[in-house]
Design a protein around this motif. Structure first.
Motif, short mmCIF file in Angstrom:
data_model
loop_
_atom_site.label_atom_id
_atom_site.label_comp_id
_atom_site.label_asym_id
_atom_site.label_seq_id
_atom_site.Cartn_x
_atom_site.Cartn_y
_atom_site.Cartn_z
N ASN A 64 16.54 18.29 89.02
CA ASN A 64 15.50 19.30 89.20
C ASN A 64 14.59 19.27 87.98
O ASN A 64 14.97 19.68 86.89
N THR A 65 13.37 18.77 88.17
CA THR A 65 12.45 18.61 87.04
C THR A 65 11.66 19.87 86.73
O THR A 65 10.87 19.88 85.78
N THR A 66 11.86 20.92 87.51
CA THR A 66 11.14 22.16 87.25
C THR A 66 12.07 23.29 86.81
O THR A 66 11.62 24.41 86.60
N ALA A 67 13.35 22.99 86.70
CA ALA A 67 14.31 24.02 86.30
C ALA A 67 14.13 24.37 84.83
O ALA A 67 13.62 23.58 84.02
N ALA A 68 14.55 25.57 84.46
CA ALA A 68 14.53 25.98 83.06
C ALA A 68 15.51 25.11 82.29
O ALA A 68 16.44 24.53 82.85
N SER A 69 15.27 24.98 80.97
CA SER A 69 16.14 24.15 80.13
C SER A 69 17.59 24.59 80.27
O SER A 69 17.90 25.79 80.22
N ALA A 84 9.85 14.99 79.30
CA ALA A 84 9.81 14.24 80.56
C ALA A 84 10.83 13.11 80.60
O ALA A 84 10.49 11.95 80.86
N CYS A 85 12.08 13.46 80.33
CA CYS A 85 13.14 12.46 80.34
C CYS A 85 14.48 13.17 80.50
O CYS A 85 14.57 14.41 80.40
N LEU A 86 15.51 12.40 80.75
CA LEU A 86 16.86 12.95 80.74
C LEU A 86 17.29 13.17 79.30
O LEU A 86 16.86 12.47 78.38
N GLU A 87 18.15 14.16 79.09
CA GLU A 87 18.73 14.37 77.77
C GLU A 87 20.24 14.45 77.89
O GLU A 87 20.78 14.95 78.88
#
Length: 378
Positions: A64-69, A84-87
């Motif tokens: 989910n690229t729009t979810a909160a951190s 804009a990447c995976l962590e």
């Protein structure tokens, strides 16, 4: 080990049936209602299980690229919207931005904690660990020993941590610098940065650039760039030297190091020794003088590891009583680590000597011999 479950269809959520309250006495109708509810529920489960694929390779994972951190937790992978990447959440609270940062797994055995933001270099190894220590660029260590910058405080506990070799390091004190400054490994303070490019004999290693200026929240981008480290040395004979016997070869002893990095006067002092292999330029100037005006010839040539360098001999006529003549030899030689060069001289008349002249009120001193070695290819 967790099972990986995939499906080509959207799976409907199933909810356990709400069963009616059983009557106090047996009731066939009520029992059938219970059975039908349970039968429907298990049919739904069978339908879902028929859609699933268990323990098969997957083509992709969607985040989910729009979810909160996400809350950070060691071992967790999530989407980092700002970058804009995976962590990936690692030990010591380190968060790695996948594809934007590269770490080396390192060990600290220096005896003290290595703080976040410290420039470190290779300091040894064990069977399962790369050991590091704060790096100082004063010429005492090879430039190739540089590794990167610590991305967290690493205690001297024998445990391993993370050194950034490419990417951002945050929460660094960059208050002494300006945004955009190029930072070099410091030649005066181990583990520190300088925004002034060092000069020989110090190592010149560009390590990072300043992204954000701050005392506790500064940010740098790390990308160590190792410039070719060329070794060099200039040596002198500052006193007279007189060959004892005519037509006899003698190695010139040197008594002064003007400047050097990786090249030194050996034992005996006629030997100039290199610590690293390479192709070297060798240039020597000899200052001859004569005690009479008879014709005589002075020779100069090079020896490598005790063997004459072919076609390296140069001749000069010395026939002026009390005057000076220069003998010059320039050659290029390939040397291995530990090899040595000697400057050889011979005269046809012992009235010819190598003469050093002291400083005057208007000119500096003039050595009897001046030798320069410079590595021109590693």
């Amino acid at each position: 080990m967790a099972n990986v479950i995939t499906s080509d269809q959207t799976l409907a959520r199933t909810v356990a049936p709400r069963l009616p309250t059983a009557p106090s006495d047996y009731d066939r109708v009520s029992a059938e209602q219970h059975n039908n509810a349970l039968r429907l529920y298990f049919n739904q489960l069978d339908n879902i299980l028929g859609q699933l694929q268990w323990n098969n390779p997957i083509d992709y994972l969607d985040f989910n690229t729009t979810a909160a951190s996400a809350t950070h937790q060691t071992g967790r992978v999530s989407w980092d919207a700002p970058d804009a990447c995976l962590e990936v959440d690692l030990e010591y609270g380190v968060v790695q931005q996948v594809g934007q940062e590269i770490y080396a797994r390192v060990q600290n055995v220096t005896g003290v904690t290595i703080p976040n933001g410290t420039v470190v270099g290779f300091a040894g190894a064990t069977d399962d660990a790369l050991q590091v220590a704060p790096y100082i660029a004063d010429g005492s260590q090879p430039s190739l020993y540089i590794l990167g910058v610590m991305t967290h405080d690493l205690p001297d506990s024998g445990e391993k941590g993370y050194c950034t070799t490419f990417g951002f390091v945050r929460d660094v004190n960059t208050s002494a610098f300006t945004q955009g400054d190029l930072l070099y490994a410091s030649p005066s303070a181990a583990g520190a940065f300088t925004n002034v490019k060092p000069t020989a004999p110090d190592n010149v290693i560009a390590v990072a650039a300043v992204i954000k200026v701050g005392t506790t929240d500064g940010i740098i981008f790390v990308r160590p760039t190792i410039m070719a480290q060329k070794y060099y040395g200039t040596f002198a004979r500052t006193t007279n030297y007189a060959p004892a016997v005519a037509n006899t070869a003698y190695a010139v002893p040197f008594d002064s190091t003007i400047i050097a990095n990786g090249i030194s006067i050996g034992t005996p002092t006629s030997r100039i020794v290199v610590v690293e292999s390479g192709f070297y330029s060798v240039a020597c100037t000899l200052q001859y003088s004569s005690s009479n005006s008879s014709a005589k010839v002075a020779y100069v040539w090079l020896r490598k590891n005790g063997t004459d360098v072919p076609q390296s001999s140069r001749l000069v006529s010395v026939d002026t009583n009390g005057g000076y003549r220069l003998g010059v030899v320039n050659e290029s030689v390939s040397l291995l680590a530990g090899d040595y060069i000697e400057v050889m001289v011979a005269v046809t008349d012992t009235a010819a000597t190598l003469a050093a002249v002291g400083a005057t009120a208007f000119a500096p001193g003039s050595p009897a011999a001046n030798l320069t070695l410079q590595q021109i290819q590693e």
